[in-house]
Write a protein that holds these residues in place. Structure first.
Motif, PDB file in Angstrom:
ATOM      1  N   PHE A 101       0.835  -1.202   0.000  1.00 27.47           N
ATOM      2  CA  PHE A 101       0.000   0.000   0.000  1.00 27.47           C
ATOM      3  C   PHE A 101       0.868   1.249   0.000  1.00 27.47           C
ATOM      4  O   PHE A 101       1.989   1.238   0.520  1.00 27.47           O
ATOM      5  N   VAL A 102       0.296   2.322  -0.540  1.00 17.46           N
ATOM      6  CA  VAL A 102       0.892   3.644  -0.336  1.00 17.46           C
ATOM      7  C   VAL A 102      -0.108   4.406   0.533  1.00 17.46           C
ATOM      8  O   VAL A 102      -1.274   4.549   0.172  1.00 17.46           O
ATOM      9  N   VAL A 103       0.362   4.820   1.707  1.00 20.45           N
ATOM     10  CA  VAL A 103      -0.559   5.407   2.682  1.00 20.45           C
ATOM     11  C   VAL A 103      -0.360   6.925   2.791  1.00 20.45           C
ATOM     12  O   VAL A 103       0.772   7.413   2.792  1.00 20.45           O
ATOM     13  N   LYS A 123      -3.681   3.181  -0.999  1.00 20.18           N
ATOM     14  CA  LYS A 123      -3.884   2.707  -2.367  1.00 20.18           C
ATOM     15  C   LYS A 123      -3.111   1.407  -2.540  1.00 20.18           C
ATOM     16  O   LYS A 123      -1.990   1.275  -2.053  1.00 20.18           O
ATOM     17  N   ASN A 124      -3.753   0.461  -3.234  1.00 19.93           N
ATOM     18  CA  ASN A 124      -3.114  -0.844  -3.447  1.00 19.93           C
ATOM     19  C   ASN A 124      -2.171  -0.759  -4.655  1.00 19.93           C
ATOM     20  O   ASN A 124      -2.611  -0.594  -5.777  1.00 19.93           O
ATOM     21  N   VAL A 125      -0.867  -0.868  -4.391  1.00 17.88           N
ATOM     22  CA  VAL A 125       0.088  -0.765  -5.504  1.00 17.88           C
ATOM     23  C   VAL A 125       0.841  -2.089  -5.700  1.00 17.88           C
ATOM     24  O   VAL A 125       1.937  -2.104  -6.240  1.00 17.88           O
ATOM     25  N   ASN A 127       0.427  -4.498  -7.770  1.00 15.69           N
ATOM     26  CA  ASN A 127       0.778  -4.802  -9.164  1.00 15.69           C
ATOM     27  C   ASN A 127       1.969  -3.994  -9.628  1.00 15.69           C
ATOM     28  O   ASN A 127       2.828  -4.473 -10.336  1.00 15.69           O
ATOM     29  N   LEU A 128       2.004  -2.735  -9.202  1.00 21.11           N
ATOM     30  CA  LEU A 128       3.113  -1.869  -9.603  1.00 21.11           C
ATOM     31  C   LEU A 128       4.425  -2.421  -9.087  1.00 21.11           C
ATOM     32  O   LEU A 128       5.441  -2.417  -9.760  1.00 21.11           O
ATOM     33  N   ARG A 129       4.365  -2.940  -7.848  1.00 17.67           N
ATOM     34  CA  ARG A 129       5.585  -3.489  -7.256  1.00 17.67           C
ATOM     35  C   ARG A 129       6.065  -4.704  -8.035  1.00 17.67           C
ATOM     36  O   ARG A 129       7.249  -4.848  -8.308  1.00 17.67           O
ATOM     37  N   GLY A 130       5.082  -5.533  -8.445  1.00 15.64           N
ATOM     38  CA  GLY A 130       5.427  -6.713  -9.244  1.00 15.64           C
ATOM     39  C   GLY A 130       6.120  -6.291 -10.534  1.00 15.64           C
ATOM     40  O   GLY A 130       7.130  -6.862 -10.943  1.00 15.64           O
TER      41      GLY A 130
END
Ligand SMILES: Nc1ncnc2c1ncn2[C@@H]1O[C@H](COP(=O)(O)OP(=O)(O)OP(=O)(O)O)[C@@H](O)[C@H]1O
Ligand SMILES: [Mg+2]
Length: 356
Positions: A101-103, A123-125, A127-130
């Motif tokens: 997450f980005v908080v 925000k759920n990131v 996928n971006l991290r993957g």
């Protein structure tokens, strides 16, 4: 205030309805705290990501509701004293799924400037991290490739002559009955073979788009590798089972490289089982293409290693180089296919898909 939402002044808007819709539909985690730091609201998707029911966490402090949710980073800098955070990265594990997450946080003030509520949004990131990890991985592969391309031949040439002379020496030693010394040359030859194999893998990683695209009959590929896999399995008391649908499967790719992929993955499976077990290779026609799965009944891969095993040089084996899977990954992607792994508790299954 209303204008800043882009809403017309004077228009009759039911803000509580508006807010409850937001909490229900927005794809953003939102947690609202009162002045005591107790949760007064949480968005639906936030509950889903964090793995809780709204009723369960209402009136609890964040600390009690979500133990471990990034305290060390920011939560003890109390939002209720007006200290907020931006773009803070936090990881959260909800059962088998890991979220990144980005908080952000902010406070809502009353008319006199007093703090009424604190609010966290996340925000759920994941996928971006993957994606980031994939880019990092292919950057690293490219770097290894460059080094390999520059040095592999320089290493191989002298090795070839050392190899030749050692073989001659071995023969002479044998003729002279010096069996102990002959053993030393055998060991040296084995080690040279190992270096050669390693350099071969380096070269494979360095080759850019050199796949020989031809129509490949998978049966033929299987027939090519099965004797090797079976004899290796036999040595370890492992049963090899093949399941395939009746029709013959064709795909576009490079049969030699495909053999290497299947061998590498089968070898890993056999190595993970030690003595005894079952290696199952299954071939299926799926909508998105041809799927080959290779499962073993070995130790399995712990969840925290799942995203590391495709990294070059990652190995848990004393004798491993950690290049087997990165090489497979590269070959499969060049053929337009995908590879993924699933390991729950024990055993591992690698799924490979190739377009028809
Ligand atoms: N079927 C499996 N079961 C359990 N662990 C596995 C399996 N396949 C791969 N791994 C893990 O992934 C790591 C990386 O595998 P990879 O094939 O890239 O390298 P390696 O087998 O260690 O060395 P090399 O293939 O170069 O001899 C292994 O060391 C092992 O920890
Ligand atoms: Mg391996």
């Amino acid at each position: 205030m209303i204008r800043s939402f882009g809403l017309e002044k004077g228009k009759n808007i039911d803000f509580s309805l508006f807010l409850s819709q937001i909490m229900k539909d927005i794809r953003l985690g939102i947690v609202v705290l009162d002045r005591e730091g107790r949760i007064q609201g949480i968005s639906r998707i936030g509950c889903e990501w964090l793995g809780v029911e709204r009723e369960e966490v209402e009136n609890l402090t964040v600390e009690d509701a979500f133990p471990g949710f990034g305290y060390e980073h920011f939560l003890n800098r109390s939002i209720l004293d007006g200290i907020t955070v931006q773009d803070q990265a936090v990881s959260w594990r909800n059962g088998e799924i890991r979220y990144d997450f980005v908080v952000d946080s902010f406070v809502l003030h009353g008319l006199k400037g007093e703090i009424l509520y604190g609010c966290y949004t996340f925000k759920n990131v994941s996928n971006l991290r993957g994606l980031e990890q994939k880019i990092e991985r292919s950057d690293r592969l490219a770097m290894i490739g460059q080094i390999a391309a520059g040095t592999a031949h320089e290493i191989r040439n002298p090795l070839t002559s050392i190899n030749g002379f050692l073989q001659m020496m071995g023969k002479t030693l044998e003729e002279k009955g010096m069996s102990k010394e002959k053993q030393f040359t055998d060991i040296m030859l084995r080690e040279i073979k190992r270096i050669n194999e390693l350099v071969g893998e380096f070269l494979l990683l360095s080759r850019q788009k050199e796949v020989q695209y031809r129509l490949v009959d998978i049966d033929e590929v299987f027939n090519g590798i099965l004797p090797i896999v079976e004899s290796e399995a036999l040595l370890h008391g492992i049963d090899v089972r093949i399941h395939k649908e009746d029709d013959s499967f064709l795909l576009v790719g490079d049969s030699e490289l495909l053999k290497q992929v299947l061998l590498n993955i089968s070898k890993n499976g056999i190595e993970a089982m030690g003595k005894g077990g079952v290696l199952t290779i299954e071939l299926k026609k799926e909508e998105e293409g041809i799927e080959i799965s290779i499962s073993d009944t070995g130790t399995g891969i712990p969840p925290y290693l799942l995203d590391k095993i495709f990294d070059p040089f990652f190995t848990t084996k004393e004798e491993g180089t950690g290049l087997g899977l990165p090489v497979c990954h590269k070959i499969i992607h060049e053929m337009g296919g995908t590879i993924r792994v699933s390991s729950k508790g024990y055993g591992a299954t690698f799924y490979l898909t190739f377009p028809h």
